[in-house]
Design a protein around this motif. Structure first.
Motif, short mmCIF file in Angstrom:
data_model
loop_
_atom_site.label_atom_id
_atom_site.label_comp_id
_atom_site.label_asym_id
_atom_site.label_seq_id
_atom_site.Cartn_x
_atom_site.Cartn_y
_atom_site.Cartn_z
N ASP A 183 0.80 -1.05 0.03
CA ASP A 183 -0.16 0.02 0.12
C ASP A 183 0.76 1.26 0.06
O ASP A 183 1.96 1.04 0.42
N ASP A 184 0.35 2.26 -0.51
CA ASP A 184 0.63 3.73 -0.17
C ASP A 184 1.91 4.03 -1.11
O ASP A 184 2.24 5.45 -1.02
N HIS A 237 -5.43 2.57 -4.19
CA HIS A 237 -5.58 2.66 -2.61
C HIS A 237 -6.12 4.22 -2.35
O HIS A 237 -6.07 4.92 -1.34
N HIS A 242 3.83 -2.12 2.95
CA HIS A 242 3.99 -0.82 2.17
C HIS A 242 5.44 -0.73 1.53
O HIS A 242 6.47 -0.75 2.33
N HIS A 292 -5.26 9.09 -0.14
CA HIS A 292 -5.34 8.35 1.02
C HIS A 292 -6.15 9.07 2.06
O HIS A 292 -6.05 9.09 3.45
ZN LIG Z 1 -2.62 3.35 3.26
#
Ligand SMILES: [Zn+2]
Length: 234
Positions: free
Chosen positions: A36-37, A86, A180, A90
């Motif tokens: 993620d991210d 995602h 991540h 965020h």
């Molecule tokens: Zn995230």
């Protein structure tokens, strides 16, 4: 009875998830690896490690980072790995109005399409937060909302060893592992975690690959818990 694969929040029409091209042995343990991210400056190194150990993963990208790391996006798109959403930035989507939520997710999906030519199939909600509006948005945009079952906690722990131990200590067949690709200690952890997963007989795949033999997904809005024992054997 075999262990649960993972919690998945499903909010879609029938999706063409059977897109895996690689051979998967459903008699052997399997986990999906997710990041993620990103993308970030660490994403290319993650790709190198995945290739080195014959693994694939799903990268849940933030739309507003993709242009800044366009080379990393291109490398992921050219690989066997999967790109998913995602959100755009965020944002905690459940705090937004329905219209703002829809625009946020749509912008990220469009960004993926524009930069890679691919249609994202999956959304991971920031903070794992969801509500009825988000189910509706996902249904409208043909996205499956994907949670995780094995949190590396790499956003909290600070060393590669802690990431490694965290994943392995809770490892179950069918896990969706959350990492991540924005932390150096995560990348270093992968250098030992990936070969250890292989040593233990695990196949490390993308979310689409994990779901490629599940017989499809219901079009009803519901929590969906996939049990590996019910996956038809090839
Ligand atoms: Zn995230």
């Amino acid at each position: 009875m075999k262990k649960w694969i993972a919690w998945l929040l499903v909010c879609c029409m029938w999706l063409p998830v059977c897109t895996a091209e690689r051979e998967i042995d459903w008699s052997k343990p399997i986990v999906a690896l997710t990041f993620d991210d990103g993308p970030s400056e660490y994403t290319p190194r993650v790709l190198e490690l995945l290739e080195q150990y014959g693994c694939t993963a799903t990268f849940f990208m933030l739309g507003n980072r993709m242009s800044h790391y366009s080379d990393a996006v291109r490398l992921v798109a050219e690989s066997e790995n999967e790109i998913a959403s995602h959100s755009w930035d965020h944002a905690n989507l459940v705090t937004l109005s329905y219209q703002d939520m829809l625009e946020n997710v749509l912008m990220s999906k469009n960004k993926i399409k524009t930069m890679t030519g691919r249609d994202a199939q999956f959304l991971r909600a920031p903070y794992g937060m969801n509500n009825k509006d988000l189910f509706t948005v996902c249904g409208k945009l043909d996205l499956v909302l994907v949670h995780w079952s094995n949190d590396s906690m790499d956003w909290d722990v600070k060393t590669p060893e802690e990431v490694y131990e965290r994943v392995l200590n809770q490892l179950q067949n069918g896990d969706i592992i959350l990492c991540h690709d924005t932390y150096e200690h995560t990348v270093i952890a992968l250098e030992t975690l990936l070969p250890e997963l292989i040593n233990r007989g695990y196949q490390v795949v993308s979310v689409a690959e994990l779901l490629s033999n599940c017989g499809g997904i219901s079009n009803r809005l519901r929590y969906f818990k996939l049990d590996l024992s019910k996956v038809p054997q090839q």
